[in-house]
Design an enzyme around this catalytic site. Structure first.
Site, mmCIF file in Angstrom:
data_model
loop_
_atom_site.group_PDB
_atom_site.id
_atom_site.type_symbol
_atom_site.label_atom_id
_atom_site.label_comp_id
_atom_site.label_asym_id
_atom_site.label_seq_id
_atom_site.Cartn_x
_atom_site.Cartn_y
_atom_site.Cartn_z
ATOM 1 N N LEU A 18 -39.334 28.472 -44.299
ATOM 2 C CA LEU A 18 -39.517 29.065 -42.968
ATOM 3 C C LEU A 18 -39.009 30.505 -42.972
ATOM 4 O O LEU A 18 -37.983 30.795 -43.591
ATOM 5 C CB LEU A 18 -38.689 28.274 -41.939
ATOM 6 C CG LEU A 18 -39.084 26.818 -41.718
ATOM 7 C CD1 LEU A 18 -38.048 26.141 -40.822
ATOM 8 C CD2 LEU A 18 -40.477 26.739 -41.103
ATOM 9 N N ASP A 61 -36.797 24.649 -47.817
ATOM 10 C CA ASP A 61 -35.574 25.304 -47.340
ATOM 11 C C ASP A 61 -34.294 24.574 -47.779
ATOM 12 O O ASP A 61 -33.205 24.888 -47.288
ATOM 13 C CB ASP A 61 -35.598 25.384 -45.804
ATOM 14 C CG ASP A 61 -36.541 26.485 -45.309
ATOM 15 O OD1 ASP A 61 -36.345 27.645 -45.706
ATOM 16 O OD2 ASP A 61 -37.470 26.169 -44.549
ATOM 17 N N GLU A 66 -26.077 24.563 -46.178
ATOM 18 C CA GLU A 66 -25.103 24.618 -45.081
ATOM 19 C C GLU A 66 -25.608 23.943 -43.810
ATOM 20 O O GLU A 66 -24.833 23.363 -43.050
ATOM 21 C CB GLU A 66 -24.785 26.081 -44.744
ATOM 22 C CG GLU A 66 -24.031 26.221 -43.441
ATOM 23 C CD GLU A 66 -23.614 27.632 -43.117
ATOM 24 O OE1 GLU A 66 -24.481 28.453 -42.809
ATOM 25 O OE2 GLU A 66 -22.415 27.891 -43.165
ATOM 26 N N ASP A 67 -26.916 24.026 -43.580
ATOM 27 C CA ASP A 67 -27.440 23.609 -42.277
ATOM 28 C C ASP A 67 -27.443 22.109 -42.040
ATOM 29 O O ASP A 67 -27.527 21.668 -40.900
ATOM 30 C CB ASP A 67 -28.866 24.158 -42.099
ATOM 31 C CG ASP A 67 -28.854 25.667 -41.936
ATOM 32 O OD1 ASP A 67 -27.960 26.166 -41.232
ATOM 33 O OD2 ASP A 67 -29.721 26.325 -42.517
ATOM 34 N N ARG A 86 -37.390 20.550 -41.788
ATOM 35 C CA ARG A 86 -36.114 20.442 -42.509
ATOM 36 C C ARG A 86 -35.411 19.103 -42.288
ATOM 37 O O ARG A 86 -34.386 18.833 -42.905
ATOM 38 C CB ARG A 86 -35.186 21.603 -42.099
ATOM 39 C CG ARG A 86 -35.787 22.978 -42.375
ATOM 40 C CD ARG A 86 -34.743 24.058 -42.434
ATOM 41 N NE ARG A 86 -33.724 23.759 -43.444
ATOM 42 C CZ ARG A 86 -32.615 24.456 -43.620
ATOM 43 N NH1 ARG A 86 -32.382 25.503 -42.861
ATOM 44 N NH2 ARG A 86 -31.738 24.114 -44.534
ATOM 45 N N ARG A 132 -32.593 26.106 -32.770
ATOM 46 C CA ARG A 132 -32.412 24.999 -33.712
ATOM 47 C C ARG A 132 -31.355 23.986 -33.260
ATOM 48 O O ARG A 132 -31.323 22.857 -33.743
ATOM 49 C CB ARG A 132 -31.985 25.551 -35.078
ATOM 50 C CG ARG A 132 -32.933 26.596 -35.669
ATOM 51 C CD ARG A 132 -34.235 25.972 -36.116
ATOM 52 N NE ARG A 132 -35.102 26.962 -36.776
ATOM 53 C CZ ARG A 132 -35.069 27.240 -38.064
ATOM 54 N NH1 ARG A 132 -34.214 26.614 -38.846
ATOM 55 N NH2 ARG A 132 -35.883 28.137 -38.575
ATOM 56 N N HIS A 162 -29.133 31.850 -36.144
ATOM 57 C CA HIS A 162 -27.976 30.959 -36.060
ATOM 58 C C HIS A 162 -26.742 31.766 -35.617
ATOM 59 O O HIS A 162 -26.693 32.986 -35.801
ATOM 60 C CB HIS A 162 -27.665 30.352 -37.434
ATOM 61 C CG HIS A 162 -28.654 29.327 -37.894
ATOM 62 N ND1 HIS A 162 -29.323 29.412 -39.086
ATOM 63 C CD2 HIS A 162 -29.068 28.164 -37.319
ATOM 64 C CE1 HIS A 162 -30.116 28.351 -39.236
ATOM 65 N NE2 HIS A 162 -29.987 27.586 -38.180
ATOM 66 N N CYS A 249 -25.340 30.211 -45.662
ATOM 67 C CA CYS A 249 -26.322 29.108 -45.689
ATOM 68 C C CYS A 249 -26.441 28.452 -47.046
ATOM 69 O O CYS A 249 -26.878 27.310 -47.147
ATOM 70 C CB CYS A 249 -27.716 29.597 -45.336
ATOM 71 S SG CYS A 249 -27.798 31.011 -44.293
HETATM 72 C C1 CIR Z 1 -34.692 28.388 -42.030
HETATM 73 O O1 CIR Z 1 -35.367 29.113 -41.280
HETATM 74 O O2 CIR Z 1 -34.263 27.282 -41.665
HETATM 75 C C2 CIR Z 1 -34.369 28.893 -43.415
HETATM 76 N N1 CIR Z 1 -35.476 29.610 -43.922
HETATM 77 C C3 CIR Z 1 -33.140 29.766 -43.401
HETATM 78 C C4 CIR Z 1 -31.908 29.001 -43.006
HETATM 79 C C5 CIR Z 1 -30.732 29.890 -42.896
HETATM 80 N N2 CIR Z 1 -29.557 29.131 -42.651
HETATM 81 C C6 CIR Z 1 -28.480 29.599 -42.042
HETATM 82 O O3 CIR Z 1 -28.496 30.706 -41.500
HETATM 83 N N3 CIR Z 1 -27.422 28.793 -41.968
#
Ligand code: CIR
Length: 254
Positions: A18, A61, A66-67, A86, A132, A162, A249
């Site tokens: 993404l 992704d 981290e997410d 995700r 999100r 984020h 991340c």
């Molecule tokens: C996304 O849009 O979910 C990923 N391409 C990037 C996630 C970045 N994560 C973060 O800032 N903790």
């Protein structure tokens, strides 16, 4: 102090991740792998034992580990990403975390949380409400945190993906702030290092055991963070920037 980190090597499907930063181009996979190696070396230099997970092609992704989880000293909480593409990443991280933690908690529907929206400050956790992370997810998280003796509160986000896209806690009551977080009364009690909009990507820097890892190529941020007494390490993560991903991340640190 942190002792451990978990990272996931990017898969070739990374290029399908993404992004709202298409103008930066498609990530170069070979370069992403090299940058990811340097990132791991920086964490190891800071004294962390790094668990390196194999690439997961199914989820483009999934290198942004981290997410999908929040690891605290007392519990690990599996999130429920707001990005539908995700959601399946959580199954992959559960199988890793259940070998290390016997008190796994989880966010449930209709709650959503991506842990890039969670900033730990001692025993308090700030939770960004973003595209999100929704209020149901934040409320569930606060309940879980309280069950384990922590506290949490929400922050409304305006422009950033984020919370930690524009904010980083460097311990010692010190915050790195940029954009919408500059002059935010919620954070007025902190000492602040202000990052200009031209270097906003460096607002996502990470404190690791008195070092601060910052993305390379941001001289103003580097000078300001060094001047505040931190040992600054630079890592080039430009391929991940193309997917809106920053330094935080790319790992779970605990
Ligand atoms: C996304 O849009 O979910 C990923 N391409 C990037 C996630 C970045 N994560 C973060 O800032 N903790």
């Amino acid at each position: 102090m942190f002792s451990s980190a978990i990272v996931r090597i990017p898969g070739k499907s990374l290029i399908d991740g993404l992004t709202d930063s298409k103008h930066l181009g498609v990530p170069d996979y070979a370069n992403a792998i090299n940058q990811h190696k340097s990132y791991i070396e920086a964490l190891q230099f800071c004294g962390l034992e790094v668990t390196i997970l194999e690439p997961c092609e199914e989820y483009p992704d999934s290198t942004f580990v981290e997410d999908v989880a929040l690891i605290t000293p007392r519990c690990a909480i599996i999130t429920r990403p707001g990005a539908e593409s995700r959601r399946g990443e959580v199954e992959k991280i559960i199988s890793v975390l259940e070998t290390q933690f016997n008190n796994l908690e989880a966010i449930e529907a209709p709650g959503t949380i991506e842990a890039g929206d969670i900033m730990m400050v001692g025993s308090h956790y700030y939770i960004g409400l973003s595209d999100r992370t929704n209020i149901q997810g934040a409320k569930q998280l606060i309940n879980l945190l309280e069950k384990h003796g922590y506290t949490g509160s929400t922050v409304n986000l305006k422009d950033v993906l984020h919370l930690k896209t524009g904010l980083s806690y460097l311990e010692n009551n010190m915050l790195v702030v940029c954009g919408e977080f500059i002059s935010d009364p919620i954070f007025s009690e902190f000492e602040q290092i202000e990052i200009p909009q031209s270097e906003s990507y460096a607002a996502n820097s990470i404190w690791v055991n008195d070092n601060v890892i910052i993305p390379s190529g941001y001289p103003v941020a580097k000078d300001k963070i060094s001047a505040s007494g931190y040992n600054v390490l630079e890592v080039d993560v430009s391929e991940f920037k193309k997917l809106d991903g920053g330094l935080s991340c790319l790992s779970l640190r605990y």
